[in-house]
Scaffold this motif. Structure first.
Motif, PDB file in Angstrom:
ATOM      1  N   THR A  73       7.710  31.689 -93.348  1.00  0.00           N
ATOM      2  CA  THR A  73       7.791  30.313 -93.846  1.00  0.00           C
ATOM      3  C   THR A  73       6.495  29.540 -93.617  1.00  0.00           C
ATOM      4  O   THR A  73       6.410  28.357 -93.965  1.00  0.00           O
ATOM      5  CB  THR A  73       8.945  29.566 -93.151  1.00  0.00           C
ATOM      6  OG1 THR A  73       8.742  29.602 -91.731  1.00  0.00           O
ATOM      7  CG2 THR A  73      10.285  30.178 -93.511  1.00  0.00           C
ATOM      8  N   VAL A  88       3.379  27.387 -86.594  1.00  0.00           N
ATOM      9  CA  VAL A  88       4.732  26.896 -86.326  1.00  0.00           C
ATOM     10  C   VAL A  88       5.700  27.466 -87.367  1.00  0.00           C
ATOM     11  O   VAL A  88       5.313  27.802 -88.480  1.00  0.00           O
ATOM     12  CB  VAL A  88       4.787  25.361 -86.321  1.00  0.00           C
ATOM     13  CG1 VAL A  88       3.902  24.799 -85.222  1.00  0.00           C
ATOM     14  CG2 VAL A  88       4.376  24.792 -87.673  1.00  0.00           C
ATOM     15  N   HIS A  89       6.974  27.545 -86.989  1.00  0.00           N
ATOM     16  CA  HIS A  89       7.968  28.212 -87.821  1.00  0.00           C
ATOM     17  C   HIS A  89       8.722  27.283 -88.762  1.00  0.00           C
ATOM     18  O   HIS A  89       9.387  27.745 -89.686  1.00  0.00           O
ATOM     19  CB  HIS A  89       8.998  28.913 -86.924  1.00  0.00           C
ATOM     20  CG  HIS A  89       8.469  30.124 -86.235  1.00  0.00           C
ATOM     21  ND1 HIS A  89       7.410  30.083 -85.347  1.00  0.00           N
ATOM     22  CD2 HIS A  89       8.857  31.423 -86.292  1.00  0.00           C
ATOM     23  CE1 HIS A  89       7.176  31.299 -84.886  1.00  0.00           C
ATOM     24  NE2 HIS A  89       8.026  32.130 -85.442  1.00  0.00           N
ATOM     25  N   TYR A  90       8.658  25.975 -88.518  1.00  0.00           N
ATOM     26  CA  TYR A  90       9.524  25.052 -89.244  1.00  0.00           C
ATOM     27  C   TYR A  90       8.744  24.110 -90.153  1.00  0.00           C
ATOM     28  O   TYR A  90       7.561  23.872 -89.969  1.00  0.00           O
ATOM     29  CB  TYR A  90      10.360  24.228 -88.256  1.00  0.00           C
ATOM     30  CG  TYR A  90      11.335  25.053 -87.478  1.00  0.00           C
ATOM     31  CD1 TYR A  90      12.491  25.549 -88.091  1.00  0.00           C
ATOM     32  CD2 TYR A  90      11.091  25.393 -86.151  1.00  0.00           C
ATOM     33  CE1 TYR A  90      13.386  26.338 -87.390  1.00  0.00           C
ATOM     34  CE2 TYR A  90      11.978  26.175 -85.444  1.00  0.00           C
ATOM     35  CZ  TYR A  90      13.132  26.645 -86.059  1.00  0.00           C
ATOM     36  OH  TYR A  90      14.006  27.424 -85.364  1.00  0.00           O
ATOM     37  N   PHE A  91       9.444  23.563 -91.160  1.00  0.00           N
ATOM     38  CA  PHE A  91       8.963  22.473 -92.012  1.00  0.00           C
ATOM     39  C   PHE A  91       7.817  22.862 -92.931  1.00  0.00           C
ATOM     40  O   PHE A  91       7.095  22.002 -93.423  1.00  0.00           O
ATOM     41  CB  PHE A  91       8.556  21.257 -91.160  1.00  0.00           C
ATOM     42  CG  PHE A  91       9.655  20.758 -90.272  1.00  0.00           C
ATOM     43  CD1 PHE A  91      10.883  20.406 -90.811  1.00  0.00           C
ATOM     44  CD2 PHE A  91       9.479  20.650 -88.909  1.00  0.00           C
ATOM     45  CE1 PHE A  91      11.917  19.957 -90.005  1.00  0.00           C
ATOM     46  CE2 PHE A  91      10.505  20.202 -88.092  1.00  0.00           C
ATOM     47  CZ  PHE A  91      11.726  19.857 -88.640  1.00  0.00           C
ATOM     48  N   LEU A  92       7.619  24.133 -93.177  1.00  0.00           N
ATOM     49  CA  LEU A  92       6.644  24.592 -94.159  1.00  0.00           C
ATOM     50  C   LEU A  92       5.297  23.863 -94.025  1.00  0.00           C
ATOM     51  O   LEU A  92       4.879  23.133 -94.931  1.00  0.00           O
ATOM     52  CB  LEU A  92       7.199  24.396 -95.576  1.00  0.00           C
ATOM     53  CG  LEU A  92       8.514  25.112 -95.889  1.00  0.00           C
ATOM     54  CD1 LEU A  92       9.015  24.715 -97.264  1.00  0.00           C
ATOM     55  CD2 LEU A  92       8.345  26.620 -95.814  1.00  0.00           C
ATOM     56  N   ASP A 133       6.454  25.869 -81.379  1.00  0.00           N
ATOM     57  CA  ASP A 133       6.594  25.080 -82.604  1.00  0.00           C
ATOM     58  C   ASP A 133       6.039  23.670 -82.499  1.00  0.00           C
ATOM     59  O   ASP A 133       6.403  22.783 -83.276  1.00  0.00           O
ATOM     60  CB  ASP A 133       8.064  25.037 -83.027  1.00  0.00           C
ATOM     61  CG  ASP A 133       8.460  26.313 -83.756  1.00  0.00           C
ATOM     62  OD1 ASP A 133       7.650  26.789 -84.580  1.00  0.00           O
ATOM     63  OD2 ASP A 133       9.549  26.840 -83.502  1.00  0.00           O
ATOM     64  N   SER A 134       5.140  23.448 -81.556  1.00  0.00           N
ATOM     65  CA  SER A 134       4.389  22.191 -81.525  1.00  0.00           C
ATOM     66  C   SER A 134       3.055  22.477 -80.865  1.00  0.00           C
ATOM     67  O   SER A 134       2.927  23.393 -80.045  1.00  0.00           O
ATOM     68  CB  SER A 134       5.127  21.101 -80.744  1.00  0.00           C
ATOM     69  OG  SER A 134       5.100  21.378 -79.348  1.00  0.00           O
ATOM     70  N   HIS A 173       9.021  34.373 -78.072  1.00  0.00           N
ATOM     71  CA  HIS A 173       9.753  33.163 -78.468  1.00  0.00           C
ATOM     72  C   HIS A 173      10.764  32.749 -77.405  1.00  0.00           C
ATOM     73  O   HIS A 173      11.170  31.586 -77.338  1.00  0.00           O
ATOM     74  CB  HIS A 173      10.496  33.415 -79.786  1.00  0.00           C
ATOM     75  CG  HIS A 173      11.581  34.432 -79.648  1.00  0.00           C
ATOM     76  ND1 HIS A 173      11.327  35.796 -79.624  1.00  0.00           N
ATOM     77  CD2 HIS A 173      12.917  34.299 -79.476  1.00  0.00           C
ATOM     78  CE1 HIS A 173      12.466  36.450 -79.460  1.00  0.00           C
ATOM     79  NE2 HIS A 173      13.436  35.568 -79.368  1.00  0.00           N
TER      80      HIS A 173
END
Length: 299
Positions: A142, A109-113, A84-85, A53
Motif C-alpha cells: 500500500t 508507513v503502512h497506512y493512508f497511502l 507507522d510514524s 512489527h
C-alpha cells in the motif's frame, strides 16, 4: 563498516519466542550462530522475517545487542524498523544505534497511502535525527516506493540504497538503471535471486536466505564467479521452498521450514498461528526437492 562491505547474502534473522511470547535469548543466539556459520555478508535483525512489527523498541535493542555480540564485528548488523510514524521510527532508530547497529533498514508507513512527499518527509526526519546509513525496505504493497520516488529519496544524506521486494524484478532493474551510481540495490525477489544478481544487484536481503543459507551462499558465489548455469540449477532446487513459504501467515511458514530442518525457533507472536498439516506437508516435499536433510524436532 563501510557501505561497500554490505554485499552478498544477508539473511534476516527470525525472532525466537517462548510459549508465553517472550524472547528466547539462548535459542536466538543459536539461530544467529547457525546463520553466521555460512559465509554470509551481513545479518538483519528485526525485519519482517524477524517479526519486527511486533517488537517493542527495547526488544529490538536487546536483539541488536545480541547480534553485535555474536557477529564480533566480522559482518555488519542491520536493524529493521517497521513503524507507522516518524516519531516511532526515530525512537527505534535511536535505540538501534545505541545497541551498535551498523545500518538501519526501514519500511515506509503502512497506512493512508502516503504520497511521494510524505515518503520524503518520513525518511528525512529519521535521517536528520539518527546518523546511521539507511536502507529503504520496499515491501509495503500500500506504500510502494517507485523508482521515481527513490531518485528523490536518494538525495537524503544517509540513504544508501534500497531493498527491492514485492516480486517486481522490473522495478529492481529500473532502480539500477536510474538511481545514482552510489546508491545500492539489494534483491528481495526471493523467487528470482539469480537473475537479479545477473542484472547487477549487490546481493540480497530475503527470507529464503534464512531458511536455505547454504544454497543461497553457494548461488551467490556461483554468480560472482560467472557460473550462471550452476546458479540456475540452485535456483530450481530452492524455488519450491519459496513457493511453499510465499503465502499468508509468512512468519509461521518461515519458522516451519526451520523447524523441519531441525532448528527450534518457536512460534510466531499472535495473531499469527501454526500452519495446517497440508502446508506442513508441502514444505516437507519442497525441502526434499532441495536436497536438504530434515531433522524433526518436537512441537
Amino acid at each position: 563498516m563501510s557501505v561497500s562491505t554490505l554485499r552478498g547474502v544477508i539473511p534476516p534473522a527470525v525472532t525466537v519466542f517462548n510459549e508465553d511470547e517472550s524472547i528466547n535469548i539462548e535459542l536466538f543466539r543459536e539461530h544467529l550462530r547457525y546463520l553466521l556459520s555460512n559465509n554470509i555478508g551481513g545479518i538483519s535483525i528485526g525485519g519482517s522475517t524477524g517479526e519486527g512489527h511486533a517488537l517493542s523498541s527495547q526488544e529490538l535493542k536487546q536483539l541488536v545487542e545480541i547480534g553485535v555480540e555474536e557477529t564480533q564485528g566480522k559482518v555488519p548488523v542491520i536493524a529493521g524498523i517497521i513503524r507507522d510514524s516518524a516519531r516511532d521510527a526515530i525512537e527505534y532508530a535511536k535505540v538501534a544505534k545505541e545497541a551498535g547497529a551498523d545500518y538501519l533498514m526501514i519500511t515506509p508507513v503502512h497506512y493512508f497511502l502516503p504520497d511521494d512527499d510524505a515518503h520524503y518527509e518520513f525518511y528525512k526526519a529519521i535521517s536528520d535525527a539518527v546518523e546511521l546509513p539507511i536502507i529503504i525496505y520496499n515491501v509495503v504493497p500500500t506504500a510502494v516506493i517507485t523508482p521515481e520516488c527513490m531518485k528523490k529519496l536518494a538525495e537524503i544524506k544517509n540513504i544508501i540504497g534500497i531493498k527491492q521486494s514485492g516480486g517486481d524484478i522490473h522495478a529492481l532493474n529500473k532502480m539500477m538503471l536510474e538511481l545514482p551510481e552510489e546508491q545500492i540495490v539489494w534483491s528481495a525477489v526471493d523467487a528470482l535471486l539469480y537473475p537479479t544478481y545477473a542484472l547487477g544487484a549487490e546481493g540480497s536481503i530475503a527470507a529464503i536466505l534464512t531458511v536455505l543459507p547454504e544454497l543461497c551462499v553457494e548461488q551467490w558465489e556461483a554468480c560472482e564467479q560467472g557460473d550462471f548455469e550452476k546458479a540456475k540449477e540452485i535456483h530450481y532446487k530452492m524455488l519450491p521452498t519459496w513457493l511453499a513459504m510465499d503465502r499468508n501467515n509468512m512468519p509461521s511458514r518461515t519458522k516451519e521450514v526451520l523447524r523441519q530442518r531441525g532448528f527450534n525457533v518457536g512460534k510466531p507472536r499472535s495473531p499469527f498461528h501454526p500452519i495446517t498439516d497440508e502446508n506442513v506437508d508441502a514444505i516437507s516435499k519442497a525441502l526434499d526437492h532441495a536436497g536438504i536433510a530434515k531433522a524433526p524436532v518436537s512441537n
